[in-house]
Scaffold this active site. Structure first.
Site, PDB file in Angstrom:
ATOM      1  N   GLY A 132       0.782  -1.235   0.000  1.00 15.95           N
ATOM      2  CA  GLY A 132       0.000   0.000   0.000  1.00 15.95           C
ATOM      3  C   GLY A 132       0.810   1.281   0.000  1.00 15.95           C
ATOM      4  CB  THR A 133       4.204   2.362  -1.053  1.00 20.86           C
ATOM      5  OG1 THR A 133       4.271   1.703  -2.300  1.00 20.86           O
ATOM      6  CG2 THR A 133       4.967   1.577  -0.011  1.00 20.86           C
ATOM      7  CG  ASN A 134       1.456   3.223  -5.833  1.00 21.60           C
ATOM      8  OD1 ASN A 134       1.755   4.225  -6.474  1.00 21.60           O
ATOM      9  ND2 ASN A 134       2.125   2.084  -5.932  1.00 21.60           N
ATOM     10  CG  MET A 172      -1.034  -7.730  -6.686  1.00 18.05           C
ATOM     11  SD  MET A 172      -0.440  -6.768  -8.109  1.00 18.05           S
ATOM     12  CE  MET A 172       0.601  -7.991  -8.880  1.00 18.05           C
ATOM     13  CG  LEU A 231     -10.892  -5.819 -11.073  1.00 15.04           C
ATOM     14  CD1 LEU A 231     -10.694  -4.314 -11.237  1.00 15.04           C
ATOM     15  CD2 LEU A 231     -11.843  -6.116  -9.913  1.00 15.04           C
ATOM     16  CG  ASN A 237      -3.829  -1.116 -12.694  1.00 12.47           C
ATOM     17  OD1 ASN A 237      -3.645  -1.254 -11.481  1.00 12.47           O
ATOM     18  ND2 ASN A 237      -3.226  -1.884 -13.589  1.00 12.47           N
ATOM     19  CG  HIS A 282       1.343  -2.915 -15.474  1.00  4.36           C
ATOM     20  ND1 HIS A 282       1.108  -4.135 -14.865  1.00  4.36           N
ATOM     21  CD2 HIS A 282       2.271  -3.151 -16.432  1.00  4.36           C
ATOM     22  CE1 HIS A 282       1.845  -5.057 -15.447  1.00  4.36           C
ATOM     23  NE2 HIS A 282       2.571  -4.506 -16.399  1.00  4.36           N
TER      24      HIS A 282
HETATM   25  C1  GAR Z   1       3.047  -1.212  -7.542  1.00  2.58           C
HETATM   26  O1  GAR Z   1       4.385  -1.158  -7.913  1.00  2.58           O
HETATM   27  C2  GAR Z   1       2.151  -1.371  -8.732  1.00  2.58           C
HETATM   28  O2  GAR Z   1       2.684  -0.822  -9.890  1.00  2.58           O
HETATM   29  C3  GAR Z   1       2.034  -2.855  -8.853  1.00  2.58           C
HETATM   30  O3  GAR Z   1       1.987  -3.334  -7.540  1.00  2.58           O
HETATM   31  C4  GAR Z   1       2.771  -2.462  -6.723  1.00  2.58           C
HETATM   32  C5  GAR Z   1       1.986  -2.201  -5.467  1.00  2.58           C
HETATM   33  O4  GAR Z   1       2.791  -1.595  -4.511  1.00  2.58           O
HETATM   34  N1  GAR Z   1       0.864  -3.218  -9.564  1.00  2.58           N
HETATM   35  C6  GAR Z   1       0.807  -4.265 -10.396  1.00  2.58           C
HETATM   36  O5  GAR Z   1       1.728  -5.014 -10.582  1.00  2.58           O
HETATM   37  C7  GAR Z   1      -0.539  -4.457 -11.071  1.00  2.58           C
HETATM   38  N2  GAR Z   1      -0.399  -5.310 -12.197  1.00  2.58           N
HETATM   39  P1  GAR Z   1       2.128  -0.902  -3.242  1.00  2.58           P
HETATM   40  O6  GAR Z   1       1.186  -1.917  -2.602  1.00  2.58           O
HETATM   41  O7  GAR Z   1       3.282  -0.623  -2.339  1.00  2.58           O
HETATM   42  O8  GAR Z   1       1.433   0.335  -3.672  1.00  2.58           O
END
Ligand code: GAR
Length: 210
Positions: A12-14, A90, A93, A107, A109
């Protein structure tokens, strides 16, 4: 103020970047709920610390993906959310879900789409001998990692880089560009029309805003 729902599966850093951007009013939105499909996702803790309601939808409680997505969709519809932000969610959907909320799902990616869809993008880039990698924010449609591109950020790959080196470089960029795109959306500057992304009424190129 626009209502935002965020879907996560992991650290969940994003999500954290979105929470902070809403708190400091960069994003004129309210995060109504954080939804996870993983009980141990650390992002759920981040939401709780920020006093944001959380909801857990686990696949094992549903007979199929469609039933699970219907339940998540009904939960989101009840909140009258304007925007659904996938932030490391991940699980793919269903088309029923993406069509139900067409034009309202974003999203991020970790690749320069259309290169390296799917999983393990860092490894894919290293194995392909790429000298750059990056991340893409895009609208979500029924094709996995296939919706209209909005914004990309590129990073270099240096000869001795590990996967972790590249991942860290990409993540730093993600935390910059994703809140910016969400800001565009909540400010009504960003639209998806007929499968294409428009910013301020201007059609974005296939590589997004540049
Ligand atoms: C992120 O780097 C995002 O780009 C990726 O998961 C990570 C989640 O990090 N998403 C995917 O790979 C989707 N296909 P976070 O939980 O620290 O935000």
């Amino acid at each position: 103020m626009k209502k935002i729902v965020i879907l996560i599966s992991g650290s969940g850093t994003n999500l954290q970047a979105m929470i902070e951007a809403c708190e400091n009013k960069m994003i004129n939105g309210q995060i109504m709920a954080v939804i996870s499909n993983q009980a141990n996702a650390y992002g759920l803790e981040r939401a709780k610390i920020a006093h944001i309601p959380t909801a857990l939808f686990e696949r094992k409680h549903y007979p199929n993906n469609l039933a699970m997505d219907l339940a998540i969709g009904d939960f989101i519809a009840d909140l009258e959310a304007d925007l659904i932000v996938l932030a490391g969610y991940m699980k793919i959907l269903t088309a029923e879900f993406t069509q139900r909320f067409a034009g309202k799902i974003l999203n991020i990616h970790p690749s320069l789409l259309p290169k390296f869809r799917g999983l393990n993008t860092y490894q894919q880039a290293l194995e392909a001998g790429e000298t750059e990698h990056g991340t893409t924010v895009h609208f979500v449609n029924e094709q996995v990692d296939g919706g209209a591109v909005i914004l990309q950020a590129k990073v270099p790959i240096f000869p001795d880089d590990s996967i972790e080196d590249i991942q860290q470089r990409v993540k730093t960029q993600e935390l910059q560009i994703y809140p910016l795109v969400v800001k565009w959306f909540v400010d009504d500057r960003l639209k998806e029309i007929d499968g294409k992304a428009y910013l301020d009424g201007q059609l974005l190129s296939p590589q997004g805003y540049a």
